[in-house]
Design an enzyme around this catalytic site. Structure first.
Site, PDB file in Angstrom:
ATOM      1  N   ARG A 157       0.833  -1.206   0.000  1.00 13.81           N
ATOM      2  CA  ARG A 157       0.000   0.000   0.000  1.00 13.81           C
ATOM      3  C   ARG A 157       0.864   1.251   0.000  1.00 13.81           C
ATOM      4  O   ARG A 157       1.831   1.336   0.758  1.00 13.81           O
ATOM      5  CB  ARG A 157      -0.911   0.001   1.231  1.00 13.81           C
ATOM      6  N   GLU A 212      -6.872  -1.320  15.220  1.00 10.76           N
ATOM      7  CA  GLU A 212      -7.441  -2.221  14.219  1.00 10.76           C
ATOM      8  C   GLU A 212      -6.456  -3.329  13.826  1.00 10.76           C
ATOM      9  O   GLU A 212      -5.300  -3.055  13.517  1.00 10.76           O
ATOM     10  CB  GLU A 212      -7.817  -1.420  12.961  1.00 10.76           C
ATOM     11  N   ARG A 270       0.732  -6.682  12.584  1.00 11.87           N
ATOM     12  CA  ARG A 270       0.095  -6.094  13.772  1.00 11.87           C
ATOM     13  C   ARG A 270      -0.072  -7.143  14.869  1.00 11.87           C
ATOM     14  O   ARG A 270      -0.060  -6.810  16.059  1.00 11.87           O
ATOM     15  CB  ARG A 270      -1.246  -5.460  13.400  1.00 11.87           C
ATOM     16  N   ARG A 327       1.902   0.567  10.318  1.00  7.39           N
ATOM     17  CA  ARG A 327       1.542   1.075   8.996  1.00  7.39           C
ATOM     18  C   ARG A 327       2.740   0.986   8.060  1.00  7.39           C
ATOM     19  O   ARG A 327       3.629   1.822   8.085  1.00  7.39           O
ATOM     20  CB  ARG A 327       1.053   2.529   9.118  1.00  7.39           C
ATOM     21  N   SER A 357     -10.565  -6.372   9.626  1.00  8.11           N
ATOM     22  CA  SER A 357     -11.735  -5.667   9.140  1.00  8.11           C
ATOM     23  C   SER A 357     -12.509  -6.677   8.311  1.00  8.11           C
ATOM     24  O   SER A 357     -11.958  -7.244   7.374  1.00  8.11           O
ATOM     25  CB  SER A 357     -11.265  -4.495   8.276  1.00  8.11           C
TER      26      SER A 357
END
Length: 424
Positions: A261, A348, A390, A276, A351
């Site tokens: 990303r 988070e 994560r 991130r 999802s």
RNA sequence: GGAGAGUUGUCCGAGUGGUUGAAGGAGCACGAUUGGAAAUCGUGUGUGCGUUGAUAGCGUACCGAGGGUUCGAAUCCCUCACUCUCCGCCA
């Protein structure tokens, strides 16, 4: 995308939806284009009908040895008119398609209307955050002092937002992947997949990353290829342009990939640590279901993702995303947020979304109830099961000891070759 | 990277300019036959869009994708993608 007729007949509902999603898209001009499309279509089809029947006649006349010059000339003009109208039609349809590709999915009725993540209601919690009798360290400090994460060298070799894992750190990341893949395949009934990391443009349109979110993706230069931002893209597009048979539904797939990303627009956020990254590992869960089953399937998908954290014994909570925080293709999304002691908050880590028929319509994925019935769009679901980097961060922070060592969650010890603790 | 061959409906497979949405076969569905089944026979069996109360009818488009020639294209021409074979390179 939404059904064109639905948008046409429910323009105000769609406008309200856009507002609830904080989406500035204007639908002005849509109705006119839609009407224009049908007008041109009816005119051009009428002319084509004329051309088809006359052409047959010409064939018969030629066979009979009659002269067809006059009538052919006439048809040449009809043909010119047709191609003129067809060009006009193509233009109108392109604009309509562009509208539709930029309209997000309709949220389910029970999704709360809200501005941003501050308005996501909490659904449930699991596990008690541990009480530390020392100040818990951030995972990046633990990782560096244990010499299992190396952010500096990754910055040298690649740039910001990349990480080298080394030694037991690398082993831990791999253990998590293997543990999650085994869990979903063996306990939850998902078919294990490994997918391409590079996909074409049609796939990115199919799952909704393109055309709107191009700036979030890495594109391979001088090609029409993109690095996958999530395994959702290759795995959902696996069945693109297919009609599935009803007895194969629901279909469950779990797929590990690295995810890429660009993180455009998140400059300055989560600049430290594993949270991130431009490249991270994720195990993704994908379902193809009949429309009537998808809401139950969403619940069981979230449960499968939660199961990872339950078994690893890490506290988490589940929130329901409000309209303003939901992703483009989703009709309803649950986020799982893991407890991060050093940040003293939940972050988070998964999802899970039901995209209803939105991606299925874009990617043209249908199923047939039985041999006589017409094909219907399937519902597609996707969820992280779960984000691996994560998870490692959460393990480091939640399992840290006062001396800076980190215990390995029991379920991972076999995947770590018996290692129970990472020390200096 | 070089040379060649292909891409047709659920599948196999015909089809090189005119009544082909597409022969033939398989599969599938329904019916007949049967005590039941198999075999056999008959009928039917794509999708999108438009019109419509209609998953009826009618019209239109679709034979890898896009463009072109023609009164008319699955069929001729061009571009691209993919698949296969041989050669080269290679984990």
């Amino acid at each position: 995308m939404l059904d064109m007729k639905f948008v046409r007949d429910n323009l105000e509902t769609v406008r309200t939806m856009l507002k609830n999603r904080n989406n500035p898209l204007s639908l002005d001009g849509f109705s006119d284009l839609e009407k224009k499309r049908r007008e041109i279509l009816s005119e051009t089809e009428q002319l084509k009908n004329q051309r088809n029947s006359t052409s047959k006649k010409i064939g018969a006349m030629k066979k009979a040895g009659e002269n067809t010059d006059a009538i052919s000339a006439e048809m040449r003009e009809v043909g010119a008119k047709i191609s003129e109208l067809d060009n006009e039609l193509r233009d109108v349809e392109e604009k309509l398609r562009d509208f539709l590709l930029h309209i997000p999915n309709m949220p389910k009725e029970d999704v709360p209307i809200g501005k941003d993540d501050s308005q996501n209601p909490e659904v449930r919690r699991h596990g008690e955050p541990r009480k530390f009798d020392f100040a818990p360290k951030a995972h990046w400090d633990l990782g560096e002092s244990l010499n299992i994460l190396d952010f500096d060298r990754a910055a040298k070799v690649s740039g910001a937002r990349f990480t080298f894992y080394r030694g037991l750190g690398a082993r831990l990341e791999r253990a998590c992947i293997n543990f999650m893949m085994d869990l979903h395949a063996n306990k939850h009934g998902y078919t294990e997949m490994l997918a391409p990391y590079i996909v074409n443009r049609d796939s990115m349109i199919g799952t909704g990353q393109l055309p709107k979110f191009a700036e979030d993706m890495f594109k391979v230069e001088n090609s029409d290829f993109y690095l996958v931002p999530t395994a959702e893209v290759p795995t959902t597009n696996y069945h693109r342009d297919e009609i599935l048979s009803a007895e194969n539904l629901p279909e469950y797939y779990s797929c590990y990939t690295a995810c890429f990303r660009a993180e455009a627009g998140s400059a300055g956020r989560d600049t430290r640590g594993l949270i991130r990254q431009h490249q991270f590992n994720k195990v993704e869960l994908i379902k193809f279901t009949k429309p009537e089953d998808s809401w139950n399937e969403l619940e069981s998908m979230v449960d499968a993702a939660e199961d990872v954290l339950r078994i690893l014994e890490i506290p988490y909570r589940v929130v329901l995303l409000c309209t303003g925080d939901m992703s483009f293709t989703s009709a309803k999304t649950y986020d799982i947020e893991v407890w991060m002691p050093a940040q003293d908050k939940y972050r988070e880590i998964s999802s899970c979304s039901n995209c209803t028929d939105y991606q299925a319509r874009r990617a043209n994925i249908k199923f047939r109830r039985d041999t006589k019935s017409k094909p219907e769009f399937v519902h597609t679901l996707n969820g992280s099961g779960i984000a691996v980097g994560r998870t490692v961060a959460a393990i480091l922070e939640n399992y840290q000891q006062e001396d800076g060592s980190v215990l390995i969650p029991k379920a991972l010890v076999p995947y770590m070759g018996g290692v129970e603790k990472i020390c200096k």
